[in-house]
Design a protein around this motif. Structure first.
Motif, PDB file in Angstrom:
ATOM      1  N   VAL A  19     -61.876  10.172  -7.354  1.00  0.00           N
ATOM      2  CA  VAL A  19     -62.541   9.857  -6.081  1.00  0.00           C
ATOM      3  C   VAL A  19     -61.576   9.106  -5.160  1.00  0.00           C
ATOM      4  O   VAL A  19     -61.474   9.396  -3.963  1.00  0.00           O
ATOM      5  CB  VAL A  19     -63.813   9.009  -6.330  1.00  0.00           C
ATOM      6  N   SER A  36     -72.767   8.657  -8.017  1.00  0.00           N
ATOM      7  CA  SER A  36     -71.527   8.023  -7.548  1.00  0.00           C
ATOM      8  C   SER A  36     -71.720   7.341  -6.204  1.00  0.00           C
ATOM      9  O   SER A  36     -71.195   6.254  -5.975  1.00  0.00           O
ATOM     10  CB  SER A  36     -70.402   9.062  -7.408  1.00  0.00           C
ATOM     11  N   HIS A  65     -70.034  13.336  -2.711  1.00  0.00           N
ATOM     12  CA  HIS A  65     -70.228  12.507  -3.900  1.00  0.00           C
ATOM     13  C   HIS A  65     -71.330  13.135  -4.758  1.00  0.00           C
ATOM     14  O   HIS A  65     -72.133  13.927  -4.254  1.00  0.00           O
ATOM     15  CB  HIS A  65     -70.745  11.113  -3.492  1.00  0.00           C
ATOM     16  N   PRO A 124     -66.306  13.085 -10.369  1.00  0.00           N
ATOM     17  CA  PRO A 124     -66.809  11.737 -10.112  1.00  0.00           C
ATOM     18  C   PRO A 124     -66.319  10.645 -11.064  1.00  0.00           C
ATOM     19  O   PRO A 124     -67.106   9.972 -11.725  1.00  0.00           O
ATOM     20  CB  PRO A 124     -68.331  11.920 -10.201  1.00  0.00           C
TER      21      PRO A 124
END
Length: 453
Positions: free
Chosen positions: A19, A44, A40, A14
């Motif tokens: 990402v 996040s 996620h 994360p």
């Protein structure tokens, strides 16, 4: 054995730089008719939703799920290693149940492949135990991957000891020894290895992550073969599927993008604006920050400068502008739609930390680089930009370790006046774009999707 469409569970570490490419890849898989579940952390997702508004994924092929990262709400998540240890201690026990729940929602299209970024190798072990195919998406360059891949060999050759430190015996007489990781790759300084400055615990994690990642049948790389061809001779598992360029998505941004800079750019002359951004993690020394501000005044050109919101209240003073800073020619934003900026006709050059996502985005936009690496793999990327592709120049520090305002002005003037660098930048852009549209990377993507079936 079910024979529906491939269903990918995508699990990034994360931080923005992980990402982002995995989200781009997920959108690409969905565009090719695959089902994607993107995981996620709870924290996040909250950040991404508040930055971009609620996730709005077209159609139903892309879904988002979450697991907690194990930290308390008030914990400092700018401490990347704190996040790493917490995830490793809490998530592995929770992932099998999440996979079970996702599969129960669509029994005809169960998860067929788990894709992770670096630091999430534990999820490969979980997938492997459950009989699911597993693959890695490496968020840095293929060359950075090679440097980690070569750790056992580097220890064997006495270049580093088993702690990852430099071994100052007769085999390595100077700290600045240059080595070649493989024939055809650029020479690199031994003190610019990606793990430079980390402690033994982090280095041990790196070695363990390397072993776990071997479970992945593929190491997908956000690059094209032509960018770093020698890196792909190291292992048949390395597969270039980049550049990942879903331009219209800000679904992965952790900060709200200031889009007013695009209207501001529309008012500027072609190839006149200097774009300055140091990515999502770099923290600049206060003295250097002031010198950069004064350097931007000195260059006498319009500029866009991304000064990221601080993750940590203790570091807020790093963003103290000097009282003599004028800044009236520029626009300072907290976070920016970088791909759109780089592809705007007003941009002349990119002052960059040379993180891999920024490097790929700059190359794909055909923009010359002024290289200002801050850490780890960025020095490797700089050597490609300056020495291999020859589409940028580096900044030199003075005797106090500071890049002076005069140096900034001198190098910007040199860069924007160099027609050869501009021409090469456009040549590399064309090569990169051709890989997306029917070239080798798009063939590799199709091959990967067929494998996942």
């Amino acid at each position: 054995m079910q024979m529906g469409i491939p269903h990918f569970l995508c699990i990034p570490f994360p931080v923005q730089g992980h990402v982002n490419p995995l989200m781009q890849f997920s959108l690409l898989l969905a565009k090719h008719g695959c089902k994607v579940t993107f995981m996620h952390t709870e924290f996040s997702l909250k950040r991404a939703n508040s930055a971009a508004g609620a996730n709005n994924f077209e159609g139903s092929l892309m879904k988002v799920v979450t697991l907690p990262d194990g930290l308390d709400p008030e914990d400092d998540r700018s401490d990347v290693f704190k996040v790493l240890w917490s995830i490793k201690n809490t998530m592995p026990a929770r992932l099998p149940k999440l996979i079970e729940d996702v599969n129960a929602l669509d029994v005809d299209n169960q998860i067929t492949c788990v894709i992770v970024t670096w630091n999430m190798g534990w999820a490969l072990e979980v997938g492997h135990k459950l009989g699911i195919k597993v693959a890695n998406l490496f968020p840095a360059s293929a060359t950075s991957l090679v440097s980690i891949f070569r750790i056992p060999q580097l220890i064997h050759d006495g270049i580093i000891d088993s702690q990852g430190d430099f071994d100052f015996d007769a085999r390595l007489p100077t700290k600045n020894q240059q080595i070649q990781l493989s024939p055809g790759m650029p020479m690199i300084d031994t003190h610019n290895f990606p793990w430079g400055g980390f402690n033994k615990t982090i280095f041990d994690h790196l070695v363990q992550e390397l072993q776990t990642s071997e479970l992945g049948e593929w190491w997908l790389c956000n690059t094209i073969y032509d960018f770093e061809p020698a890196a792909f001779s190291i292992s048949p598992k390395f597969l270039p599927i980049g550049p990942l360029m879903e331009t219209n998505s800000n679904q992965s941004s952790f900060w709200q993008e200031d889009t007013t800079c695009l209207e501001w750019l529309d008012q500027q002359s072609p190839q006149s604006v200097v774009y300055v951004s140091f990515g999502s993690l770099a923290v600049m020394d206060p003295n250097q920050f002031k010198e950069l501000a004064l350097g931007l005044d000195l260059i006498d050109k319009p500029f866009i400068w991304v000064v990221r919101p601080s993750n940590d209240d203790k570091k807020k003073n790093a963003n103290a502008y000097p009282h003599e800073f004028d800044g009236s020619k520029g626009k300072i934003v907290g976070w920016a739609p970088q791909k759109k900026i780089l592809n705007h006709s007003a941009i002349a050059c990119f002052i960059s930390h040379c993180g891999w996502n920024s490097t790929v985005e700059g190359v794909c936009a055909g923009i010359p680089f002024l290289c200002w690496p801050c850490a780890k793999d960025q020095y490797l990327n700089k050597s490609y930009i300056c020495d291999v592709w020859k589409i940028g120049i580096g900044l030199e520090k003075d005797e106090n370790g500071i890049i002076s305002k005069e140096e900034i002005k001198k190098k910007v003037d040199q860069l924007v006046g160099d027609e050869d660098i501009k021409a090469r930048s456009l040549k590399w852009k064309e090569m990169a774009i051709n890989n997306i549209e029917g070239g080798q990377s798009s063939k590799n993507l199709k091959f990967f999707i067929d494998w996942a079936k």
